[in-house]
Design an enzyme around this catalytic site. Structure first.
Site, PDB file in Angstrom:
ATOM      1  N   ASP A   1       0.819  -1.220   0.009  1.00 17.42           N
ATOM      2  CA  ASP A   1       0.134   0.087  -0.018  1.00 17.42           C
ATOM      3  C   ASP A   1       0.811   1.189   0.123  1.00 17.42           C
ATOM      4  O   ASP A   1       1.970   1.043   0.385  1.00 17.42           O
ATOM      5  CB  ASP A   1      -0.988   0.121   1.304  1.00 17.42           C
ATOM      6  CG  ASP A   1      -2.040   1.012   1.204  1.00 17.42           C
ATOM      7  OD1 ASP A   1      -2.186   1.803   0.256  1.00 17.42           O
ATOM      8  OD2 ASP A   1      -2.730   1.194   2.042  1.00 17.42           O
TER       9      ASP A   1
ATOM     10  N   ASP B   1      -7.922  -7.279   0.504  1.00 21.71           N
ATOM     11  CA  ASP B   1      -7.016  -7.403   1.802  1.00 21.71           C
ATOM     12  C   ASP B   1      -7.698  -6.946   3.136  1.00 21.71           C
ATOM     13  O   ASP B   1      -8.499  -6.163   2.795  1.00 21.71           O
ATOM     14  CB  ASP B   1      -5.818  -6.783   1.538  1.00 21.71           C
ATOM     15  CG  ASP B   1      -6.071  -5.606   1.799  1.00 21.71           C
ATOM     16  OD1 ASP B   1      -5.537  -4.664   2.886  1.00 21.71           O
ATOM     17  OD2 ASP B   1      -6.510  -4.705   0.803  1.00 21.71           O
TER      18      ASP B   1
END
EC number: 2.4.2.29
Length: 376
Positions: free
Chosen positions: A92, A271
């Protein structure tokens, strides 16, 4: 990175595909365990690989940048060599973490200024800098820097935020195209669709992202306070525009039911910290419902944790023993619950894939949503 679309369900938009990376294949739909600081909490890499059967894990740019630091990761030869994980890694951009700091950050055109949650030191994340950091981390899939507003943000703020995210994306994409990986393998770059819960903004963002032609695309800014049905509506709006021949990644979602609903709407990758975070607090997700292992009802239940479960911990440990571990605040209880939950999530998306390939996903999914939401 390559993506092959292998099948689409007859009665929904659910898809089965194959992502090929230099660190191995990823069968979709897939759930990705979150390893924020290069470690999935309370779980060894060997367990992730051999028992949980994870195919890809996440790291976080914000946390890895602050600790252990980019210099250490570069000297190690990247995150794969640092933590010993041989399969693909997605990072991320750190945008969500920066923006969750609220009082300790400031957004400017050049980027996001923030203070470290560790020592209060000042830092700046720019779209270009975040690409460079992820190059150094060595992620197989890197994410664009974006702003993630609250799910309840008003329209004017959402529109302004999307404008900033779009300009940052253009800068980040340029930096990505003019740089190369540091460790001899390819790295993909996923832009992120934003726009809160406003369909016109979501369409605008999805069109911008689709036109970029990246290896894959992400949907961000959902599961941040809006009702689940609104989230599902936004997924449908976005997936009508995002290209079918590229993987679609729904960020930060969610419960087992959320995951099944997202898959039905054409999402390929997901996720969430929920399996490990909730597991550490005694919540176990199963194919038959949800168990609270702190509940006294399990105190003298000597049956396996889940006799038909996908992990060795399901058959090796009893409900009574795991309940005892949580009552005694033993770390082993948190480990067992984390392994169980992650193995279940990977089993769930694996079963979804099987039913997509078999052509009966929709009927199976409707039954499973009822089962996984029960309280046992």
């Amino acid at each position: 990175m390559k993506f092959e679309l292998q099948a689409t369900d007859k009665f929904s938009n659910a898809r089965a595909g194959l992502i090929t990376t230099d660190h191995g294949p990823i069968e979709t739909p897939i759930f990705m365990p979150v390893g924020t600081v290069g470690s999935v909490k309370a779980v060894h890499q060997r367990e992730l690989d051999e028992d949980i059967r994870a195919q890809i894990i996440l790291g976080n740019t914000y946390h890895l940048y602050l600790r252990p630091g980019i210099d250490i990761l570069e000297r190690a030869g990247g995150l794969h060599r640092f933590n010993g994980w041989k399969k693909p890694i997605l990072t991320d951009s750190g945008g969500f973490q920066v923006f969750s700091l609220s009082a300790n950050r400031k957004l400017k055109e050049e980027g996001a200024y923030f203070r470290s949650h560790i020592d209060g030191s000042k830092h700046l994340f720019t779209p270009e800098g975040v690409v460079d950091i992820q190059r150094s981390i060595g992620a197989d899939i890197m994410m664009a820097l974006d702003e993630c507003p609250s799910g309840t943000a008003d329209y004017d703020y959402a529109k302004k935020s999307l404008g900033l995210t779009t300009r940052w994306l253009q800068r980040g994409w340029k930096r990505y195209k003019e740089t190369e990986g540091r460790y001899g393998y390819s790295q993909a770059y996923f832009p992120i669709v934003q726009g809160c819960t406003y369909a016109d903004l979501r369409r605008e963002s999805a069109k911008t992202v689709a036109d970029l032609g990246a290896d894959g695309n992400a949907i961000g800014g959902l599961a941040v306070g809006e009702p689940a049905e609104v989230m599902y509506d936004m997924i449908e709006v976005v997936n009508e525009i995002l290209p079918a021949d590229k993987p679609r990644y729904l960020m930060g979602v969610g419960t087992p039911a959320n995951i099944l609903e997202a898959i039905e709407r054409g999402v390929d990758m997901m996720d969430c910290v929920m399996p490990t975070r909730n597991g550490r607090n005694g919540m176990l997700f199963t194919a038959h419902g949800i168990m609270n292992m702190r509940n006294k009802k399990w105190a003298d239940d000597f049956s396996p944790l889940q006799e038909d479960g996908p992990s060795y911990v399901d058959r090796f440990y009893t409900k009574a023993y795991v309940r005892h571990l949580f009552a005694a605040q033993e770390i082993l209880g948190m480990q067992i619950a984390s392994i169980h939950n992650l193995a279940f999530y990977l089993w769930l998306v694996g079963e979804a894939r099987k039913h997509i390939l078999a052509g009966d996903f929709k009927a199976w999914k409707d039954v499973m949503v009822e089962r996984v939401t029960r309280r046992l």
